[in-house]
Design a protein around this motif. Structure first.
Motif, mmCIF file in Angstrom:
data_model
loop_
_atom_site.group_PDB
_atom_site.id
_atom_site.type_symbol
_atom_site.label_atom_id
_atom_site.label_comp_id
_atom_site.label_asym_id
_atom_site.label_seq_id
_atom_site.Cartn_x
_atom_site.Cartn_y
_atom_site.Cartn_z
ATOM 1 N N SER A 86 3.317 4.934 -8.444
ATOM 2 C CA SER A 86 3.944 4.147 -9.507
ATOM 3 C C SER A 86 5.433 3.933 -9.229
ATOM 4 O O SER A 86 5.935 2.814 -9.374
ATOM 5 C CB SER A 86 3.733 4.803 -10.869
ATOM 6 O OG SER A 86 4.216 6.126 -10.875
ATOM 7 N N ASP A 87 6.131 4.973 -8.807
ATOM 8 C CA ASP A 87 7.559 4.836 -8.507
ATOM 9 C C ASP A 87 7.802 3.907 -7.325
ATOM 10 O O ASP A 87 8.703 3.069 -7.361
ATOM 11 C CB ASP A 87 8.186 6.204 -8.213
ATOM 12 C CG ASP A 87 8.233 7.103 -9.434
ATOM 13 O OD1 ASP A 87 8.139 6.582 -10.570
ATOM 14 O OD2 ASP A 87 8.363 8.328 -9.250
ATOM 15 N N ALA A 88 6.993 4.054 -6.277
ATOM 16 C CA ALA A 88 7.177 3.222 -5.081
ATOM 17 C C ALA A 88 6.952 1.747 -5.393
ATOM 18 O O ALA A 88 7.722 0.887 -4.962
ATOM 19 C CB ALA A 88 6.240 3.693 -3.972
ATOM 20 N N ILE A 89 5.913 1.456 -6.159
ATOM 21 C CA ILE A 89 5.610 0.064 -6.520
ATOM 22 C C ILE A 89 6.736 -0.516 -7.364
ATOM 23 O O ILE A 89 7.230 -1.620 -7.098
ATOM 24 C CB ILE A 89 4.256 -0.026 -7.261
ATOM 25 C CG1 ILE A 89 3.111 0.336 -6.319
ATOM 26 C CG2 ILE A 89 4.058 -1.414 -7.869
ATOM 27 C CD1 ILE A 89 1.797 0.635 -7.022
ATOM 28 N N LYS A 107 1.269 3.787 -15.746
ATOM 29 C CA LYS A 107 2.675 4.134 -15.518
ATOM 30 C C LYS A 107 3.489 2.908 -15.127
ATOM 31 O O LYS A 107 4.599 2.721 -15.618
ATOM 32 C CB LYS A 107 2.783 5.211 -14.434
ATOM 33 C CG LYS A 107 2.279 6.556 -14.889
ATOM 34 C CD LYS A 107 2.350 7.579 -13.768
ATOM 35 C CE LYS A 107 1.755 8.897 -14.210
ATOM 36 N NZ LYS A 107 1.699 9.870 -13.114
ATOM 37 N N VAL A 108 2.930 2.085 -14.251
ATOM 38 C CA VAL A 108 3.655 0.883 -13.827
ATOM 39 C C VAL A 108 3.847 -0.059 -15.011
ATOM 40 O O VAL A 108 4.951 -0.541 -15.257
ATOM 41 C CB VAL A 108 2.935 0.170 -12.659
ATOM 42 C CG1 VAL A 108 3.536 -1.200 -12.388
ATOM 43 C CG2 VAL A 108 2.987 1.027 -11.394
ATOM 44 N N SER A 109 2.785 -0.314 -15.763
ATOM 45 C CA SER A 109 2.904 -1.268 -16.871
ATOM 46 C C SER A 109 3.852 -0.784 -17.957
ATOM 47 O O SER A 109 4.569 -1.583 -18.563
ATOM 48 C CB SER A 109 1.525 -1.596 -17.458
ATOM 49 O OG SER A 109 0.952 -0.458 -18.038
ATOM 50 N N HIS A 110 3.895 0.520 -18.202
ATOM 51 C CA HIS A 110 4.787 1.044 -19.241
ATOM 52 C C HIS A 110 6.243 1.139 -18.797
ATOM 53 O O HIS A 110 7.150 1.075 -19.627
ATOM 54 C CB HIS A 110 4.309 2.418 -19.721
ATOM 55 C CG HIS A 110 3.092 2.331 -20.574
ATOM 56 N ND1 HIS A 110 1.843 2.680 -20.123
ATOM 57 C CD2 HIS A 110 2.932 1.905 -21.842
ATOM 58 C CE1 HIS A 110 0.964 2.480 -21.089
ATOM 59 N NE2 HIS A 110 1.592 2.009 -22.140
ATOM 60 N N ASN A 111 6.481 1.305 -17.496
ATOM 61 C CA ASN A 111 7.843 1.520 -17.015
ATOM 62 C C ASN A 111 8.461 0.313 -16.325
ATOM 63 O O ASN A 111 9.605 0.382 -15.879
ATOM 64 C CB ASN A 111 7.871 2.721 -16.057
ATOM 65 C CG ASN A 111 7.484 4.000 -16.756
ATOM 66 O OD1 ASN A 111 7.890 4.251 -17.876
ATOM 67 N ND2 ASN A 111 6.664 4.802 -16.110
ATOM 68 N N PHE A 141 -2.652 12.924 -17.175
ATOM 69 C CA PHE A 141 -1.867 12.435 -16.044
ATOM 70 C C PHE A 141 -1.537 10.946 -16.118
ATOM 71 O O PHE A 141 -0.570 10.498 -15.527
ATOM 72 C CB PHE A 141 -2.607 12.710 -14.730
ATOM 73 C CG PHE A 141 -2.903 14.157 -14.528
ATOM 74 C CD1 PHE A 141 -1.889 15.063 -14.288
ATOM 75 C CD2 PHE A 141 -4.202 14.622 -14.591
ATOM 76 C CE1 PHE A 141 -2.157 16.404 -14.107
ATOM 77 C CE2 PHE A 141 -4.486 15.966 -14.408
ATOM 78 C CZ PHE A 141 -3.461 16.859 -14.162
ATOM 79 N N GLY A 142 -2.336 10.189 -16.811
ATOM 80 C CA GLY A 142 -2.139 8.743 -16.850
ATOM 81 C C GLY A 142 -2.519 8.131 -15.520
ATOM 82 O O GLY A 142 -2.586 8.816 -14.515
ATOM 83 N N GLY A 143 -2.785 6.867 -15.518
ATOM 84 C CA GLY A 143 -3.116 6.187 -14.276
ATOM 85 C C GLY A 143 -1.888 5.497 -13.717
ATOM 86 O O GLY A 143 -0.893 5.296 -14.415
ATOM 87 N N HIS A 165 0.879 -1.169 0.000
ATOM 88 C CA HIS A 165 0.000 0.000 0.000
ATOM 89 C C HIS A 165 0.913 1.215 0.000
ATOM 90 O O HIS A 165 1.871 1.269 0.761
ATOM 91 C CB HIS A 165 -0.904 0.007 1.230
ATOM 92 C CG HIS A 165 -1.694 1.268 1.366
ATOM 93 N ND1 HIS A 165 -2.719 1.595 0.514
ATOM 94 C CD2 HIS A 165 -1.583 2.289 2.240
ATOM 95 C CE1 HIS A 165 -3.221 2.773 0.874
ATOM 96 N NE2 HIS A 165 -2.545 3.217 1.916
ATOM 97 N N VAL A 166 0.625 2.186 -0.871
ATOM 98 C CA VAL A 166 1.500 3.343 -1.002
ATOM 99 C C VAL A 166 0.831 4.581 -0.424
ATOM 100 O O VAL A 166 -0.294 4.920 -0.786
ATOM 101 C CB VAL A 166 1.887 3.601 -2.478
ATOM 102 C CG1 VAL A 166 2.836 4.784 -2.581
ATOM 103 C CG2 VAL A 166 2.513 2.356 -3.087
ATOM 104 N N TYR A 167 1.577 5.229 0.446
ATOM 105 C CA TYR A 167 1.172 6.489 1.060
ATOM 106 C C TYR A 167 1.812 7.607 0.260
ATOM 107 O O TYR A 167 3.023 7.646 0.104
ATOM 108 C CB TYR A 167 1.658 6.495 2.509
ATOM 109 C CG TYR A 167 1.690 7.838 3.177
ATOM 110 C CD1 TYR A 167 0.576 8.652 3.209
ATOM 111 C CD2 TYR A 167 2.843 8.283 3.804
ATOM 112 C CE1 TYR A 167 0.607 9.870 3.831
ATOM 113 C CE2 TYR A 167 2.876 9.505 4.440
ATOM 114 C CZ TYR A 167 1.749 10.291 4.451
ATOM 115 O OH TYR A 167 1.782 11.497 5.061
ATOM 116 N N GLN A 168 0.986 8.525 -0.286
ATOM 117 C CA GLN A 168 1.502 9.631 -1.083
ATOM 118 C C GLN A 168 1.844 10.806 -0.174
ATOM 119 O O GLN A 168 0.974 11.557 0.233
ATOM 120 C CB GLN A 168 0.478 10.071 -2.122
ATOM 121 C CG GLN A 168 0.305 9.056 -3.216
ATOM 122 C CD GLN A 168 -0.707 9.528 -4.221
ATOM 123 O OE1 GLN A 168 -1.876 9.237 -4.091
ATOM 124 N NE2 GLN A 168 -0.244 10.260 -5.213
#
Length: 172
Positions: A123-126, A159-163, A153-155, A39-42
């Motif tokens: 996305s970066d944290a995951i 972002k995760v799937s592309h990067n 903004f993209g979802g 779980h990511v806290y922004q």
């Protein structure tokens, strides 16, 4: 064929991530894979109002503003400002609820796994966490954003799937 020894599931409590958690649990059991739910806290969304001046003047003692503005909202008193510690405490209370929901779902499905709370851009944290622990698969939900918002903004799942250098499964 890829072997998925360690599966990471991204979970934010929304319906889409509920589907991802179910899928991740099922896959980990079928493949006898290690399971980690994150779980990511922004942090950038932490609310604090130090230094913010009210736009509308504070209300006088009788509760009404002068110049016939009594129907407009009254700005909060700047002396009652939130501080970052209070807001972070509120977050960790929310994180406890998230962790409880994850544990309950894992218990219902007799699944064994780890739960991690991360901070930063989702996305970066995951991606960073999955690479750090040498995960083989990231499972996440897909939230249907409005067309313009998604275009600009993209979802997180996009972002995760592309990067990602790691396989990503989008559960629906």
């Amino acid at each position: 064929m890829n072997t998925f020894n360690h599966i990471v599931v991204a979970y934010d409590g929304q319906d889409e991530s509920q589907a991802a958690l179910r899928t991740g649990i099922d896959l980990s059991k079928q493949l006898a894979s290690r399971l980690t739910v994150v779980h990511v806290y922004q942090e950038e969304h932490v609310m604090h109002t130090k230094g913010v001046q009210p736009v509308i003047p504070s209300a006088p003692a009788n509760g009404y503003l002068t110049d016939n503005l009594q129907n407009y909202p009254v700005a909060p008193d700047p002396s009652h400002q939130l501080d970052q510690t209070h807001t972070q405490h509120d977050y960790f209370d929310n994180a406890d609820q998230i962790v409880s929901r994850i544990k309950m779902k894992m218990d219902e499905n007799q699944a064994i796994g780890e739960i991690e709370i991360l901070s930063g851009s989702p996305s970066d944290a995951i991606l960073n966490y999955a690479e750090e622990i040498n995960a083989d698969l990231i499972v996440m939900g897909s939230r249907d954003s409005g067309g313009l918002k998604k275009l600009l903004f993209g979802g997180v799942s996009d972002k995760v799937s592309h990067n990602s250098a790691i396989s990503v499964l989008i559960a629906k």
